[in-house]
Motif scaffolding. Structure first.
Motif, PDB file in Angstrom:
ATOM      1  N   ASP A  35       0.820  -1.215   0.000  1.00  0.00           N
ATOM      2  CA  ASP A  35       0.000   0.000   0.000  1.00  0.00           C
ATOM      3  C   ASP A  35       0.850   1.260   0.000  1.00  0.00           C
ATOM      4  N   TYR A  36       2.098   1.150   0.433  1.00  0.00           N
ATOM      5  CA  TYR A  36       2.985   2.301   0.482  1.00  0.00           C
ATOM      6  C   TYR A  36       3.857   2.399  -0.767  1.00  0.00           C
ATOM      7  N   MET A  37       4.342   1.261  -1.235  1.00  0.00           N
ATOM      8  CA  MET A  37       5.341   1.262  -2.296  1.00  0.00           C
ATOM      9  C   MET A  37       4.779   1.605  -3.669  1.00  0.00           C
ATOM     10  N   SER A  38       3.499   1.378  -3.874  1.00  0.00           N
ATOM     11  CA  SER A  38       2.937   1.551  -5.211  1.00  0.00           C
ATOM     12  C   SER A  38       1.660   2.373  -5.151  1.00  0.00           C
ATOM     13  N   PHE A  39       1.418   3.136  -6.226  1.00  0.00           N
ATOM     14  CA  PHE A  39       0.186   3.905  -6.338  1.00  0.00           C
ATOM     15  C   PHE A  39      -0.448   3.618  -7.688  1.00  0.00           C
ATOM     16  N   PRO A  40      -1.502   2.767  -7.715  1.00  0.00           N
ATOM     17  CA  PRO A  40      -2.181   2.474  -8.982  1.00  0.00           C
ATOM     18  C   PRO A  40      -2.958   3.680  -9.472  1.00  0.00           C
ATOM     19  N   LEU A  41      -2.848   3.965 -10.753  1.00  0.00           N
ATOM     20  CA  LEU A  41      -3.551   5.103 -11.333  1.00  0.00           C
ATOM     21  C   LEU A  41      -5.006   4.787 -11.623  1.00  0.00           C
ATOM     22  N   ASP A  42      -5.343   3.515 -11.696  1.00  0.00           N
ATOM     23  CA  ASP A  42      -6.724   3.117 -11.920  1.00  0.00           C
ATOM     24  C   ASP A  42      -7.085   2.101 -10.844  1.00  0.00           C
ATOM     25  N   GLU A  43      -7.817   2.527  -9.824  1.00  0.00           N
ATOM     26  CA  GLU A  43      -8.113   1.678  -8.687  1.00  0.00           C
ATOM     27  C   GLU A  43      -9.143   0.607  -9.002  1.00  0.00           C
ATOM     28  N   ALA A  44      -9.701   0.622 -10.210  1.00  0.00           N
ATOM     29  CA  ALA A  44     -10.684  -0.396 -10.572  1.00  0.00           C
ATOM     30  C   ALA A  44     -10.033  -1.739 -10.860  1.00  0.00           C
ATOM     31  N   TRP A  45      -8.713  -1.747 -11.117  1.00  0.00           N
ATOM     32  CA  TRP A  45      -8.007  -2.978 -11.433  1.00  0.00           C
ATOM     33  C   TRP A  45      -7.727  -3.749 -10.145  1.00  0.00           C
ATOM     34  N   ASP A  46      -7.944  -5.077 -10.182  1.00  0.00           N
ATOM     35  CA  ASP A  46      -7.539  -5.906  -9.044  1.00  0.00           C
ATOM     36  C   ASP A  46      -6.025  -5.908  -8.921  1.00  0.00           C
ATOM     37  N   GLU A  47      -5.358  -5.986 -10.059  1.00  0.00           N
ATOM     38  CA  GLU A  47      -3.901  -5.886 -10.086  1.00  0.00           C
ATOM     39  C   GLU A  47      -3.535  -4.904 -11.188  1.00  0.00           C
ATOM     40  N   PRO A  48      -2.908  -3.785 -10.843  1.00  0.00           N
ATOM     41  CA  PRO A  48      -2.611  -2.778 -11.859  1.00  0.00           C
ATOM     42  C   PRO A  48      -1.695  -3.333 -12.945  1.00  0.00           C
ATOM     43  N   ALA A  49      -1.927  -2.872 -14.161  1.00  0.00           N
ATOM     44  CA  ALA A  49      -1.003  -3.204 -15.237  1.00  0.00           C
ATOM     45  C   ALA A  49       0.333  -2.526 -14.960  1.00  0.00           C
ATOM     46  N   PRO A  50       1.443  -3.069 -15.461  1.00  0.00           N
ATOM     47  CA  PRO A  50       2.759  -2.497 -15.146  1.00  0.00           C
ATOM     48  C   PRO A  50       2.915  -1.053 -15.606  1.00  0.00           C
ATOM     49  N   TRP A  51       2.137  -0.614 -16.578  1.00  0.00           N
ATOM     50  CA  TRP A  51       2.221   0.763 -17.059  1.00  0.00           C
ATOM     51  C   TRP A  51       1.212   1.676 -16.355  1.00  0.00           C
ATOM     52  N   ASN A  52       0.456   1.122 -15.409  1.00  0.00           N
ATOM     53  CA  ASN A  52      -0.663   1.858 -14.837  1.00  0.00           C
ATOM     54  C   ASN A  52      -0.425   2.244 -13.378  1.00  0.00           C
ATOM     55  N   THR A  53       0.832   2.499 -13.017  1.00  0.00           N
ATOM     56  CA  THR A  53       1.156   2.981 -11.678  1.00  0.00           C
ATOM     57  C   THR A  53       1.975   4.259 -11.796  1.00  0.00           C
ATOM     58  N   LEU A  54       1.911   5.084 -10.759  1.00  0.00           N
ATOM     59  CA  LEU A  54       2.630   6.354 -10.787  1.00  0.00           C
ATOM     60  C   LEU A  54       4.131   6.130 -10.844  1.00  0.00           C
ATOM     61  N   GLU A  55       4.625   5.220 -10.006  1.00  0.00           N
ATOM     62  CA  GLU A  55       6.061   4.937 -10.004  1.00  0.00           C
ATOM     63  C   GLU A  55       6.406   3.991 -11.158  1.00  0.00           C
ATOM     64  N   GLN A  56       7.531   4.207 -11.764  1.00  0.00           N
ATOM     65  CA  GLN A  56       8.010   3.364 -12.846  1.00  0.00           C
ATOM     66  C   GLN A  56       9.485   3.052 -12.633  1.00  0.00           C
ATOM     67  N   PRO A  57       9.876   1.756 -12.731  1.00  0.00           N
ATOM     68  CA  PRO A  57       8.999   0.602 -12.956  1.00  0.00           C
ATOM     69  C   PRO A  57       8.095   0.335 -11.762  1.00  0.00           C
ATOM     70  N   SER A  58       6.998  -0.359 -12.036  1.00  0.00           N
ATOM     71  CA  SER A  58       5.968  -0.560 -11.033  1.00  0.00           C
ATOM     72  C   SER A  58       6.485  -1.400  -9.874  1.00  0.00           C
ATOM     73  N   MET A  59       6.179  -0.953  -8.637  1.00  0.00           N
ATOM     74  CA  MET A  59       6.544  -1.726  -7.458  1.00  0.00           C
ATOM     75  C   MET A  59       5.502  -2.795  -7.134  1.00  0.00           C
ATOM     76  N   THR A  60       4.288  -2.651  -7.647  1.00  0.00           N
ATOM     77  CA  THR A  60       3.281  -3.682  -7.431  1.00  0.00           C
ATOM     78  C   THR A  60       3.707  -4.979  -8.099  1.00  0.00           C
ATOM     79  N   LEU A  61       4.247  -4.865  -9.294  1.00  0.00           N
ATOM     80  CA  LEU A  61       4.725  -6.039 -10.028  1.00  0.00           C
ATOM     81  C   LEU A  61       6.242  -6.101  -9.920  1.00  0.00           C
TER      82      LEU A  61
END
Length: 662
Positions: free
Chosen positions: A72-98
């Motif tokens: 919840d801290y490391m990544s910020f999804p730009l579209d909260e409707a996704w269960d898992e954000p796409a790698p291009w769909n987070t504020l930080e790049q490269p994505s920390m969610t993936l």
């Protein structure tokens, strides 16, 4: 996998496309890539990403955050409707969610591709908008007013009068007619200036250093002025998103990088801190405010959970101090370092800095002497430290990537541990690791051909001869003659010419006992280990072009030709052109490391020694065929297959349960 689970192969004859899709591709992992243009780039620029899916089109969840705890801290999804954000769909790049792979010391395939992306140089344009003089007290009054104000009021005449009457000077304000979209453009242009703090820079993400113990200083005044502008912008973005039917993240992604990160900081700020008015004995002094944390309990819970999961020493003392801190409303800033204050107040920006902040909280609570850990104040990926009877390593360090395969090691909050201790370090000591860059075998031009390089059918035709495919099966025997003996470090040189362990790099080696002989393996190159994605309905057959060589782990030290073929001329040793490491992978070395976890440690150490990246697979989750194709997709020449066993450990109650008992 039992014999009953194996599909009958070969079926005989010639397969049609539909038959081939069912018999060959069903349940197999498919590797895909996409190119996304960068917004506000000074020159045409695109970011390349990858994602995985099954033959039915369902996307595979790569990332595993069961112990990461800071998702919840490391990544910020730009579209909260996704269960898992796409790698291009987070504020930080490269994505920390993936980012973190399923196995400690590994990364996902998406992270392996995404790390090639670098921030594009932003387009600079002169703005006609000017700032009005605004006193610090007026800034605080406005921020206090905004924290409870609803966003649907931003289009009112009162809000417009403040924006252009007190905050900005806009020569064209008379013709804007209260247009919220134009207000967004005005604020975005203004915040694009380099005079403001760039919160995309990890060095600026210790937010507490800008506003703690310096409220009247120039740095604090700049911070709160930027906070006010970013908050005004965030409110208008939310309003536009509501009317347009988009998420606010969708509009945020269209802003310049510096502006988008500033807006994210302002949102985090008001989610976790509140301005509370302090009663003054003398009313002529004006209003005074204090910043009160709103989620301090949740932050303390996270720190305690991370500590217990890492089996951190002295946890009873740390928990006692944390409980004492939770009793008060405010953060006792004099007892904490700035990274700890930032984490405890909750203003944590997306990216890797959260790992270092939570570690700072643990160290600030411990009674041990921390002067030897001074180097942990800076984000240095190739580093780690010894703390009492264990060592801990950052997940991007080559030592962490190797020791992550040891029994009992975990990847928690970006730290790998507890790992084996070493007699070459003091009881408490920070260490920097000397490393060399491994040859980069994948570049942007190769990302476009990921699907073609790893196609299960080989080539797309109208018919598929069965003779072109075979069913690869891994060895079933286990080797039990390898054990890790010790971790050896040797100081190399002083980087800055001054004394202090934080300025000394160390060469590092892992010593193994192999068939009764002690064999040290020096860790030399910073390579990547990719966690293989899980397939289903396997094992899957393999096209004849995907060639491989399978060996047992005890034969590994006799393999010499692989480094000569795929790891020659590492960067820094005479590479003069891209073509020298641009040849395609024509064979994958499959290392069977069943049994003791030390077998997998030796396999990873061998790869790090020679500069060979590898795919790491659990044979119970990923079949040999899909593992080999993932190696071809990533253009790596080694695959390590193990039979990971889940170890039942004593369950530590979550901090929330401990708080509830008090």
């Amino acid at each position: 996998m039992t014999t009953k689970d194996l599909m009958v192969w070969p079926p005989g004859g010639l397969l049609t496309f539909d038959e081939a899709m069912y018999l060959i591709c069903y349940g197999a992992v498919l590797f895909r890539s996409v190119s996304v243009p960068a917004h506000h780039a000074a020159h045409p620029h695109a970011h390349f990403h990858s994602f995985l899916e099954l033959s039915n089109g369902h996307r595979i969840r790569e990332a595993s955050f069961p112990m990461a705890m800071l998702d919840d801290y490391m990544s910020f999804p730009l579209d909260e409707a996704w269960d898992e954000p796409a790698p291009w769909n987070t504020l930080e790049q490269p994505s920390m969610t993936l980012c973190f792979g399923r196995y400690p010391g590994t990364m996902t395939f998406s992270r392996y591709i995404g790390r090639l992306n670098r921030p594009a140089a932003s387009l600079k344009c002169a703005s006609m908008i000017l700032l009005r003089e605004l006193g610090v007290s007026r800034i605080f009054d406005r921020l206090h007013y905004l924290q409870d104000k609803k966003n649907n009021a931003v289009a009112s005449e009162e809000e417009r009068n403040f924006l252009y009457g007190e905050l900005l000077v806009d020569p064209e304000s008379d013709i804007r007619n209260g247009n919220t979209v134009r207000d967004i453009d005005v604020l975005s242009d203004l915040l694009s200036s380099e005079i403001w703090i760039d919160f995309s820079d990890p060095g600026e993400q210790i937010v507490a250093q800008h506003h703690v113990n310096g409220r009247c200083g120039a740095s604090a005044e700049l911070f709160f002025h930027q906070l006010l502008l970013s908050t005004e912008l965030a409110r208008r973005i939310d309003l536009c998103a509501t009317y347009a039917g988009h998420s606010s993240g969708h509009l945020l992604s269209a802003l310049p990088r510096r502006v988008a990160w500033g807006v994210r900081m302002s949102v985090r700020f008001f989610q976790n801190l509140a301005f509370e008015e302090v009663q003054q004995t003398d009313p002529t002094n004006g209003r005074s405010y204090s910043l009160v944390p709103q989620n301090k309990y949740a932050q303390i819970e996270t720190v305690l959970d991370v500590g217990y999961s890492l089996k951190w020493p002295n946890m009873p003392q740390i928990e006692a101090k944390m409980m004492a801190e939770s009793a008060g409303q405010a953060i006792q800033c004099l007892q904490w370092t700035m990274p700890s204050v930032t984490f405890l107040t909750g203003i944590v920006m997306p990216g890797p800095m959260a790992s270092w902040m939570v570690l700072s909280c643990l160290l600030d609570c411990d009674h041990e002497d921390r002067t030897a850990l001074y180097g942990l104040k800076e984000l240095r990926p190739q580093s780690g430290f010894q703390y009492l009877s264990n060592t801990y390593w950052y997940w991007e360090s080559m030592v962490g990537k190797v020791l992550g395969a040891m029994q009992g090691s975990k990847c928690v909050a970006g730290w790998i541990g507890p790992c084996i201790s070493t007699p070459d370090l003091e009881r408490v000591e920070y260490v920097r690791i000397h490393h060399e860059r491994a040859p980069e075998r994948i570049r942007e031009k190769h990302v476009k051909t990921v699907a073609a390089r790893s196609e299960p059918l080989g080539t797309l035709n109208g018919s598929y001869p069965v003779s072109n495919f075979h069913l690869p099966l891994p060895y079933s025997s286990t080797v039990d003659c390898i054990r890790v003996e010790k971790l050896a470090l040797v100081p190399l040189y002083n980087l800055s010419g001054c004394d202090g362990p934080q300025n000394v790099e160390h060469k590092i080696a892992v010593q193994f006992a192999v068939n009764g002989r002690s064999i040290p393996v020096r860790l030399r190159y910073d390579v990547s280990f990719i966690a293989a994605a899980a397939c289903s309905a396997g094992p899957h057959v393999l096209f004849y072009n995907y060639t491989y060589k399978q060996i047992q782990i005890d034969q590994l030290l006799y393999i010499t030709e692989w480094a000569e073929r795929f790891a020659k001329n590492p960067i820094g040793e005479g590479v003069s052109s891209d073509e020298e490491n641009d040849s395609d992978i024509d064979k994958v070395l499959v290392i069977v490391a069943y049994g003791a976890a030390d077998n997998a440690v030796l396999a990873r150490a061998w790869c790090v020694h020679l500069g060979l990246s590898a795919v790491v697979a659990d044979i119970n989750r990923t079949c040999l065929g899909c593992t080999i194709r993932e190696a071809y997709a990533a253009r790596v020449a080694v695959a390590i297959i193990s039979d990971f066993k889940e170890v039942d450990e004593e369950q530590v109650p979550r901090a929330s349960a401990r708080f509830a008992k008090r």
